[in-house]
Motif scaffolding. Structure first.
Motif: not given
Lengths: 236, 118
Positions: A24-35
């Motif tokens: 869940a946290y890893k996905i959080g990082i990916l979304v944050y960076e993608k945004s």
């Protein structure tokens, strides 16, 4: 094949919840960076949006989940001690504006707590909610570790911390503009003081100077509130 | 890196011991943090192993708060019952506090720079 043995293992091993939490946290990082590192899409916010529905839908008792991932929670202790290092590295900034920093730390810190409590009091909120609101401007690990000792509910206090962080980052451009805040050091310090790590993320977008003062403010207010609050509440 | 981990755990342990021994209300890791800060100020520098461990830990800090933060699911009753109070306090309180703090330090810095020039 022994399907029962497999099911028994999967439903009892802490591994499943550890993997889910880290994912869940890893996905959080990916979304944050993608945004493009949108301040409002902090990894922790995304992680919340993933974890909470999963916990509610699987209907797992929170206590059982917490015990499964207690190894992750344990790291919070040493990680809190680790906050001493960035504070040490930013402490030299204090010399440049000693009086403004110390005055704002104490006056601003007190104002934050009292204004939030005042509004809750007007609405006749419960004592637990009020206690959980006292750490709203403190960085998350210090909040969780302090909340228990002052009779607040750590998870509720944490929710307030994240929302305060997001609101501060959201309001900052407007506030700095209408109040004509001139100095980057002032913008950064106020952001770190009120909105902790999310404020730092916002200050990074202003300038390096703002980011350094935000980090200093977050460290100072965390220590001061964590040390003074249990003492003050103990006296009441 | 091992030396860095050991340093943090030792300071946390000493902090927890101080809290128990002196019956302090302050959480052990906070005392450990203050002691480590004093140690660094006294030593006048950090060391590589500590730098590496700390930057790793702080990079993933939000992950370590997820277990405790997820407890919010047990608080849904409190939140829905006091939603108006909580939201007003968070929105208005944060706005006022940020405005107050930013203006205060900005004015104090301006005043300080003016006295330096004259």
């Amino acid at each position: 094949m022994n399907l029962d043995a497999l099911i028994a293992y999967v439903t009892s091993t802490p591994l499943v919840w550890i993997i889910v939490t880290i994912s869940a946290y890893k996905i959080g990082i990916l979304v944050y960076e993608k945004s493009g590192k949108n301040t409002l899409l902090q990894p922790i916010v995304i992680a919340y949006m993933i974890m909470l529905p999963i916990l509610i839908l699987t209907n797992i008792p929170y206590k059982q989940y917490f015990e499964s991932v207690s190894i992750i929670h344990f790291i919070l202790g040493p990680a809190t001690v680790a906050l001493a290092l960035p504070l040490y590295k930013n402490l030299k900034l204090i010399r440049s504006y000693f009086v403004p920093i110390v005055a704002t730390l104490f006056l601003g810190g007190t104002f934050t707590i009292l204004s939030a409590l005042g509004i809750l009091w007007l609405f006749d909120a419960s004592t637990t909610t009020m206690l959980s609101m006292t750490t709203k401007s403190v960085t998350a690990p210090i909040t969780i570790i302090t909340a228990q000792d002052i009779g607040a509910i750590p998870s509720l206090a944490m929710g307030f911390v994240v929302i305060t962080g997001l609101l501060g980052a959201l309001f900052s451009s407007f506030i700095f503009k209408i109040l004509r805040i001139k100095h980057d050091a002032a913008k950064g310090f106020a952001l770190g003081l009120i909105s902790h790590a999310i404020g730092i993320a916002r200050a990074v977008e202003i300038s390096d100077k703002a980011a350094a003062f935000a980090a200093l403010a977050m460290g100072l207010v965390g220590v001061v509130i964590a040390v003074l609050l249990p003492i003050i509440i103990g006296l009441l | 890196m091992l030396q860095g981990i050991l340093t943090l755990l030792l300071f946390q342990f000493v902090g927890e011991c101080c809290a128990k021994l002196f019956v302090l209300n302050i959480p052990g890791p906070i005392i450990g943090m203050v002691l480590l800060l004093l140690f660094l100020l006294f030593r006048k520098s950090s060391f590589n192993a500590l730098d590496v461990t700390v930057s790793w830990l702080l990079r993933y800090l939000p992950l370590f708060i997820i277990p405790a933060a997820s407890g919010i699911i047990t608080q849904i009753d409190t939140i829905s019952k006091e939603a108006v109070a909580i939201l007003s306090s968070l929105i208005v309180g944060t706005f006022l506090a940020l405005a107050f703090s930013a203006k205060l330090i900005d004015v104090l810095i301006s005043r300080k720079e003016k006295t330096h020039e004259s």
